[in-house]
Design a protein around this motif. Structure first.
Motif, short mmCIF file in Angstrom:
data_model
loop_
_atom_site.label_atom_id
_atom_site.label_comp_id
_atom_site.label_asym_id
_atom_site.label_seq_id
_atom_site.Cartn_x
_atom_site.Cartn_y
_atom_site.Cartn_z
N LYS A 95 0.84 -1.20 0.00
CA LYS A 95 0.00 0.00 0.00
C LYS A 95 0.87 1.26 0.00
CE LYS A 95 -4.12 -2.02 0.76
NZ LYS A 95 -3.78 -3.34 0.19
N ILE A 97 0.74 5.08 1.02
CA ILE A 97 -0.05 5.99 1.86
C ILE A 97 0.40 7.42 1.55
CG2 ILE A 97 -0.59 6.69 4.23
CD1 ILE A 97 0.56 3.30 4.15
N ILE A 125 -3.72 4.76 -0.38
CA ILE A 125 -4.54 5.15 0.78
C ILE A 125 -4.40 6.66 1.02
CG2 ILE A 125 -4.82 4.88 3.29
CD1 ILE A 125 -3.80 2.00 3.00
N PRO A 127 -5.23 9.19 3.86
CA PRO A 127 -5.72 9.31 5.24
C PRO A 127 -6.65 10.50 5.41
CG PRO A 127 -3.32 9.12 5.17
CD PRO A 127 -3.78 9.39 3.77
N PHE A 170 -4.32 5.26 13.10
CA PHE A 170 -4.72 4.99 11.72
C PHE A 170 -3.90 3.84 11.12
CE2 PHE A 170 -4.30 5.88 7.12
CZ PHE A 170 -5.65 5.88 6.74
N ILE A 171 -2.57 3.90 11.31
CA ILE A 171 -1.70 2.85 10.77
C ILE A 171 -1.98 1.52 11.46
CG2 ILE A 171 0.73 2.10 10.57
CD1 ILE A 171 0.00 4.33 8.57
N GLU A 173 -4.80 0.52 12.60
CA GLU A 173 -6.08 0.03 12.07
C GLU A 173 -5.90 -0.53 10.64
OE1 GLU A 173 -9.66 2.55 10.15
OE2 GLU A 173 -8.88 3.34 12.06
N LYS A 174 -5.05 0.11 9.84
CA LYS A 174 -4.86 -0.32 8.45
C LYS A 174 -3.98 -1.57 8.34
CE LYS A 174 -7.22 2.76 6.24
NZ LYS A 174 -8.49 2.30 5.68
N PHE A 175 -3.11 -1.78 9.32
CA PHE A 175 -2.19 -2.93 9.27
C PHE A 175 -2.32 -3.77 10.54
CE2 PHE A 175 -0.53 0.37 6.53
CZ PHE A 175 -0.28 -0.33 5.34
#
Length: 304
Positions: A95, A97, A125, A127, A170-171, A173-175
């Motif tokens: 991904k 970002i 992505i 944010p 945020f990171i 949650e995404k990973f």
């Protein structure tokens, strides 16, 4: 199409976006400085000249190409500093970002549009706006993602605080498959020797199990100690405040055995060679005046 793949800081580099110093614009006014080191050089009349920075970046590009790396450069925007591509985006796993950067740097992201078009749209992505994050603060390393942050209540007073707590969440949650480990960094708007602009200004993994580290860059001693324990004291090259100021932790790995370093980093370069690294030395001292160095100038897309 590019198949993004970044799982760590040192695997064999295949594709990278390297910034450009072409048309980097006039010397900024003091009030336009984003960091204390640039400010210092603006006031002293020693701010780097475009011609010198172009030469330094060309030397870096030559080394990357020597190792067969596919090197993309941003489309040149007139009178715009586009050296530090690490600030505009970064890759974790497959991904890309987009960094939520200072608003007047938005154009820099559009300057790599032709590269983004080689990536599947669903791999990019964006944010939400409350997430402040820059690539210099983000390091995938094996099962971890290391993130430099500043979560003090006066966050908004620091132009040097680039990654906030919302970004860490945020990171995470995404990973969900990664352990996200954050580190509180020391910030100063006025003293470059007391300011870790990004995590890579005071720490960077090298090789397969080693690291460069500067203790005073970390606000909490236990977080610095965690890194010492994780890598092992004998595997860590500790740098001084003066060496951090010259950006010694901001070298760049082409592979687990090849490191691109500034030619004046004699102490570090000798240490690396003693441990079996090939050290590719380049001139980068002028670019260093803007509180960024080799890692800051790169946006790795594929390592394998």
């Amino acid at each position: 199409m590019l198949k993004l793949n970044i799982k760590d800081e040192t695997s064999n580099l295949k594709s990278v976006v390297l910034g450009t110093a072409l048309s980097s614009g006039p010397v900024p006014l003091a009030e336009q400085a984003y960091d204390p080191k640039s400010l210092q050089h603006i006031l002293a009349g020693t701010y780097p000249k475009e011609v010198d920075m172009v030469q330094e970046m060309d030397a870096f590009a030559t080394v990357l190409k020597k190792y067969g790396v596919q090197v993309f450069r941003p489309r040149v925007i007139t009178d715009c500093n586009q050296i530090f591509t690490r600030d505009i985006a970064f890759v974790i796993e497959d991904k890309l970002i987009k960094a939520n950067i200072l608003p007047d740097r938005e154009e820099e992201f559009h300057a790599i549009k032709y590269v983004l078009e080689k990536i599947d749209e669903d791999q990019i992505i964006y944010p939400p706006k409350e997430v402040h994050i820059e690539g210099g603060d983000v390091m995938p390393w094996k099962e971890y993602i290391f993130i430099g942050t500043y979560s003090g209540p006066e966050y908004s007073n620091y132009i040097t605080a680039r990654t906030n707590s919302a970004a860490v969440d945020f990171i995470r949650e995404k990973f969900p498959n990664k352990i996200v480990k954050s580190f509180e960094l020391r910030k100063s708007n006025t003293d470059p020797r007391e300011n870790a602009l990004h995590l890579d200004c005071c720490f960077q993994p090298i090789g397969k199990d080693m690291a460069i580290l500067h203790k005073n860059g970390f606000l909490m001693e236990e977080e610095y100690q965690w890194l010492i324990d994780y890598f092992g004291k004998d595997k860590v090259f500790e740098i001084t405040k003066e060496e951090m100021y010259s950006m010694m932790s901001n070298v760049f790995s082409i592979s687990p055995t090849v490191v691109v370093s500034e030619r004046n980093f004699t102490r570090l370069n000798n240490w690396l060679r003693q441990r079996g690294f090939v050290v590719e030395e380049v001139p980068y001292a002028e670019i260093a005046k803007q509180e960024g160095l080799l890692r800051c100038s790169t946006l790795p897309l594929v390592r394998e």
